[in-house]
Motif scaffolding. Sequence first.
Motif, PDB file in Angstrom:
ATOM      1  N   MET A 107       0.827  -1.209   0.000  1.00 46.37           N
ATOM      2  CA  MET A 107       0.000   0.000   0.000  1.00 46.37           C
ATOM      3  C   MET A 107       0.863   1.261   0.000  1.00 46.37           C
ATOM      4  N   MET A 108       1.950   1.236   0.766  1.00 47.47           N
ATOM      5  CA  MET A 108       2.851   2.388   0.775  1.00 47.47           C
ATOM      6  C   MET A 108       3.559   2.538  -0.572  1.00 47.47           C
ATOM      7  N   PHE A 109       3.852   1.417  -1.219  1.00 49.68           N
ATOM      8  CA  PHE A 109       4.461   1.480  -2.546  1.00 49.68           C
ATOM      9  C   PHE A 109       3.504   2.138  -3.542  1.00 49.68           C
ATOM     10  N   ARG A 110       2.236   1.814  -3.463  1.00 51.34           N
ATOM     11  CA  ARG A 110       1.238   2.443  -4.349  1.00 51.34           C
ATOM     12  C   ARG A 110       1.145   3.947  -4.069  1.00 51.34           C
ATOM     13  N   LEU A 111       1.228   4.302  -2.803  1.00 50.86           N
ATOM     14  CA  LEU A 111       1.233   5.725  -2.466  1.00 50.86           C
ATOM     15  C   LEU A 111       2.473   6.412  -3.040  1.00 50.86           C
ATOM     16  N   ALA A 122      11.417  10.159  -0.819  1.00 59.16           N
ATOM     17  CA  ALA A 122      12.455   9.304  -0.242  1.00 59.16           C
ATOM     18  C   ALA A 122      11.994   8.689   1.073  1.00 59.16           C
ATOM     19  N   MET A 123      11.249   9.453   1.880  1.00 59.37           N
ATOM     20  CA  MET A 123      10.806   8.939   3.165  1.00 59.37           C
ATOM     21  C   MET A 123       9.835   7.778   2.992  1.00 59.37           C
ATOM     22  N   LEU A 124       9.018   7.815   1.948  1.00 59.93           N
ATOM     23  CA  LEU A 124       8.113   6.701   1.685  1.00 59.93           C
ATOM     24  C   LEU A 124       8.887   5.442   1.308  1.00 59.93           C
ATOM     25  N   VAL A 125       9.948   5.612   0.519  1.00 58.35           N
ATOM     26  CA  VAL A 125      10.796   4.466   0.174  1.00 58.35           C
ATOM     27  C   VAL A 125      11.403   3.874   1.438  1.00 58.35           C
ATOM     28  N   SER A 126      11.849   4.706   2.359  1.00 60.72           N
ATOM     29  CA  SER A 126      12.427   4.233   3.618  1.00 60.72           C
ATOM     30  C   SER A 126      11.391   3.461   4.425  1.00 60.72           C
ATOM     31  N   LEU A 127      10.184   3.961   4.459  1.00 61.81           N
ATOM     32  CA  LEU A 127       9.136   3.298   5.232  1.00 61.81           C
ATOM     33  C   LEU A 127       8.759   1.955   4.607  1.00 61.81           C
ATOM     34  N   ILE A 128       8.695   1.921   3.273  1.00 57.46           N
ATOM     35  CA  ILE A 128       8.415   0.650   2.576  1.00 57.46           C
ATOM     36  C   ILE A 128       9.497  -0.376   2.921  1.00 57.46           C
ATOM     37  N   THR A 129      10.736   0.060   2.858  1.00 55.97           N
ATOM     38  CA  THR A 129      11.854  -0.838   3.178  1.00 55.97           C
ATOM     39  C   THR A 129      11.780  -1.312   4.627  1.00 55.97           C
ATOM     40  N   ALA A 130      11.456  -0.408   5.525  1.00 55.40           N
ATOM     41  CA  ALA A 130      11.360  -0.771   6.941  1.00 55.40           C
ATOM     42  C   ALA A 130      10.272  -1.815   7.158  1.00 55.40           C
ATOM     43  N   TYR A 131       9.086  -1.644   6.532  1.00 55.66           N
ATOM     44  CA  TYR A 131       8.010  -2.618   6.684  1.00 55.66           C
ATOM     45  C   TYR A 131       8.438  -3.977   6.133  1.00 55.66           C
ATOM     46  N   PHE A 167      15.069   0.176  11.423  1.00 52.74           N
ATOM     47  CA  PHE A 167      14.968   1.431  12.151  1.00 52.74           C
ATOM     48  C   PHE A 167      16.054   2.426  11.735  1.00 52.74           C
ATOM     49  N   VAL A 168      17.271   1.910  11.544  1.00 51.24           N
ATOM     50  CA  VAL A 168      18.366   2.795  11.151  1.00 51.24           C
ATOM     51  C   VAL A 168      18.124   3.367   9.753  1.00 51.24           C
ATOM     52  N   PHE A 169      17.526   2.572   8.873  1.00 50.77           N
ATOM     53  CA  PHE A 169      17.253   3.050   7.520  1.00 50.77           C
ATOM     54  C   PHE A 169      16.325   4.265   7.543  1.00 50.77           C
ATOM     55  N   VAL A 170      15.258   4.178   8.319  1.00 49.58           N
ATOM     56  CA  VAL A 170      14.328   5.316   8.422  1.00 49.58           C
ATOM     57  C   VAL A 170      15.002   6.491   9.102  1.00 49.58           C
ATOM     58  N   ALA A 171      15.770   6.216  10.153  1.00 46.80           N
ATOM     59  CA  ALA A 171      16.458   7.299  10.862  1.00 46.80           C
ATOM     60  C   ALA A 171      17.447   8.007   9.947  1.00 46.80           C
ATOM     61  N   TYR A 172      18.165   7.237   9.140  1.00 44.97           N
ATOM     62  CA  TYR A 172      19.143   7.847   8.224  1.00 44.97           C
ATOM     63  C   TYR A 172      18.440   8.702   7.164  1.00 44.97           C
ATOM     64  N   SER A 173      17.321   8.230   6.631  1.00 40.67           N
ATOM     65  CA  SER A 173      16.565   9.017   5.646  1.00 40.67           C
ATOM     66  C   SER A 173      16.056  10.315   6.264  1.00 40.67           C
ATOM     67  N   ALA A 174      15.585  10.227   7.522  1.00 42.17           N
ATOM     68  CA  ALA A 174      15.135  11.438   8.199  1.00 42.17           C
ATOM     69  C   ALA A 174      16.287  12.411   8.399  1.00 42.17           C
ATOM     70  N   VAL A 223       9.912  16.928   7.655  1.00 42.00           N
ATOM     71  CA  VAL A 223      10.626  15.696   7.305  1.00 42.00           C
ATOM     72  C   VAL A 223       9.667  14.577   6.935  1.00 42.00           C
ATOM     73  N   PHE A 224       8.567  14.452   7.666  1.00 41.28           N
ATOM     74  CA  PHE A 224       7.650  13.332   7.461  1.00 41.28           C
ATOM     75  C   PHE A 224       6.361  13.734   6.738  1.00 41.28           C
ATOM     76  N   ASP A 225       6.318  14.926   6.157  1.00 40.17           N
ATOM     77  CA  ASP A 225       5.091  15.378   5.502  1.00 40.17           C
ATOM     78  C   ASP A 225       4.701  14.497   4.323  1.00 40.17           C
ATOM     79  N   SER A 226       5.689  13.909   3.656  1.00 38.25           N
ATOM     80  CA  SER A 226       5.368  13.103   2.477  1.00 38.25           C
ATOM     81  C   SER A 226       4.619  11.834   2.830  1.00 38.25           C
ATOM     82  N   VAL A 227       4.655  11.417   4.101  1.00 41.18           N
ATOM     83  CA  VAL A 227       3.960  10.198   4.527  1.00 41.18           C
ATOM     84  C   VAL A 227       2.503  10.494   4.855  1.00 41.18           C
ATOM     85  N   ALA A 228       2.146  11.748   5.009  1.00 40.92           N
ATOM     86  CA  ALA A 228       0.824  12.130   5.496  1.00 40.92           C
ATOM     87  C   ALA A 228      -0.274  11.745   4.514  1.00 40.92           C
ATOM     88  N   LEU A 229      -1.515  11.824   4.985  1.00 41.59           N
ATOM     89  CA  LEU A 229      -2.683  11.556   4.148  1.00 41.59           C
ATOM     90  C   LEU A 229      -2.802  12.605   3.052  1.00 41.59           C
TER      91      LEU A 229
END
Length: 684
Positions: free
Chosen positions: A215-219, A226-235, A266-273, A286-292
């Motif tokens: 679902m995050m990949f579709r978003l 970049a932050m969405l890619v980090s979150l996808i990788t983390a999941y 966790f480190v992947f997301v922290a590094y992207s942030a 920093v995290f606005d791209s993840v928002a609705l």
Amino acid sequence: MPTNDLMSTSTEERPRSEPYLPPATQPVRAVVWAIHLALPMLGLWLLLANHDDLNGKWHDNLSHFWLIIAVAGINVVLGVMIGQASARRADARLLLVSLVFLSSAGFFLMHGLATPKIILGKGTYGFDLSQPVGLLVASVFAAVSALPLSERAARAVLGAQIWLRGGLAALLALWGAASLVPGLTALSAPAPGAGAGLGGAELAGVALYSVAAVMMFRLHRRRPAAMLVSLITAYALLAEAMVAGMFRHNWHMSWWLWHLLLTLAFVFVAYSAHLQFRREGTGAGVFDSVALSATVLRIRAEYEDALEELVGHLRRRAETRVPVATRLAGKFGLTEGQAAVLDRAGEALANERELSERLAALVDTGRQARVGLPERELLTQALDRVRQAYGDVRMTLVADGRVAMGSREYGPADFPGGEPVRLGGAVVHPLTVKGQLAGALEVPVGRTPQDEALAATLAGQLSIALENARLYQELSTLFRQYMSPDVANSLLADPRTAALGGELVELTALFADLKGFTSFSERSAPGEIVEMLNRYHTAAVPIILSHGGTIVQFVGDALLALFNAPAPQPGHATAAARAALAMQEAAEEIAAGTAGYPRFRIGINTGLALVGNIGSPELRGFNAMGDCVNVAARLEGIAEPGTVVIGQSTLDQIAPRPRVRSLGELSLKGKEQPVHAYVLSGLP
């Protein structure tokens, strides 16, 4: 004002012909990314397939404890930061993502505290189950966070955030007590060396993380970031960590693998942030791209409002004398460097906006300078529009060879070669008509070189408009004194209508002359004849024009008027009949006051006629020819003074039927067939 990946163009704004692939989803990079995620599972397989050779044992309690504490700390910091972003943006997805990190961090911490020989003497069920339970709880938050929540659902999540956070904190507190206090529950009891697990529940967690990643990949496809890619990788890594943890070979390499996967997630997301923070210089976005999506749209609207406010401040800064950055930095959380850059960008934007407005004013001025607009109205409209873009603009026309502009006067010598006069904060441009000074335009000095060029162009446009207005007035007055307004308007709008030729048109022709004019002329002086004709025509012409007729001929005491030519006219036969009756009424009033004056007689007929410009290239006139016009002339010839005679074709087109008296079938000169004629006495 942070800038981030959410400002990227969405797919709705991109051409549909070629689908856009963001960098992380381009084919080659996608393959590399997938390989990196597959490598841990390949390593797990190798470790398990070669248990004795590769899946060796490394038992170091202290190293495990500090690793867990460090990673859990990073995770808590991430969860708190995302939670603060959720509160700042009032976004439900950010709240749920923060709970993913806080729940996994909390249970990971419990796993670390339960490390043997740190607080408890031996490995316990709490030590084995803390992280699988934490990952399972986090997977639920992850799956829900990836959903496209509606506004109603988002409000419900935000409304329940106290219960969600409080419930998570209570669960962690209870779990900590149950797993760390000896003898309190079974969680603090020693566990078998192979470790304990959750059974099939772990598979559910893997499925939830997989759904969240998809679902995050579709978003990310719709909103590359970049932050969405980090979150996808983390999941994805958290799902793999659950898979690795299912084999429960405590202290073996396969057991350490899921610790490594958790750490990498966790480190992947922290590094992207961290990279996002360094790029923007602030953590606000920093995290606005993840928002609705609703939040992203709201943020974009806030940025647009901020730019508009910035432009407004820049326009007023000459009055306020306060730097723009000083007023906006605190409001939008800008660093000093960002404020300076934004100040310069806003100034460029303000100049560009001002230039666009002045170009638009120039275009509108040219559009308003249409033919037929009176000079005063033209200049008033143009000045009102120009002041919206240029500010305090003044315009004055010449009087007695001079132009008075405030306390100063200008003459032709003040503008040598048409060059403007510069007066401190203003520039005075000459307005000319046919090369002569006709007025002046005073415009405030602009801030860019383009402003001066636009002001000169504006003065030229106003000069052209003024010259056109005066020329049109001259031509209009001249034309309308020698031809019908319809013909004059047609010629002024399109000179090609003056070409020789014509077309066949159905029309109603009205012939009128003065019965008794010859005898009146014999006994009257020339001055009296002209006065009499002018009195009759002065009364007749407005009547014909007001009924839509076009006068094409004056021949002595006679006139010819056409209805439905050159301009189309519904009900032209009725209009001609009404005009004729009104002419007779007016003529009676004129004749009643002066003894011996002749009387109008009028003939009307309807039919086809050739209408157009007739003559030669040197001299031509607008006229109509045909049997219809000839019959109208013959009917006028048989009419008694003070009457109107119409043909059958005209009577057939007048509705409702008028009051008439039949004259029967008449043999008219030049006609082989008789014509039925009527005396018209009134209309309903």
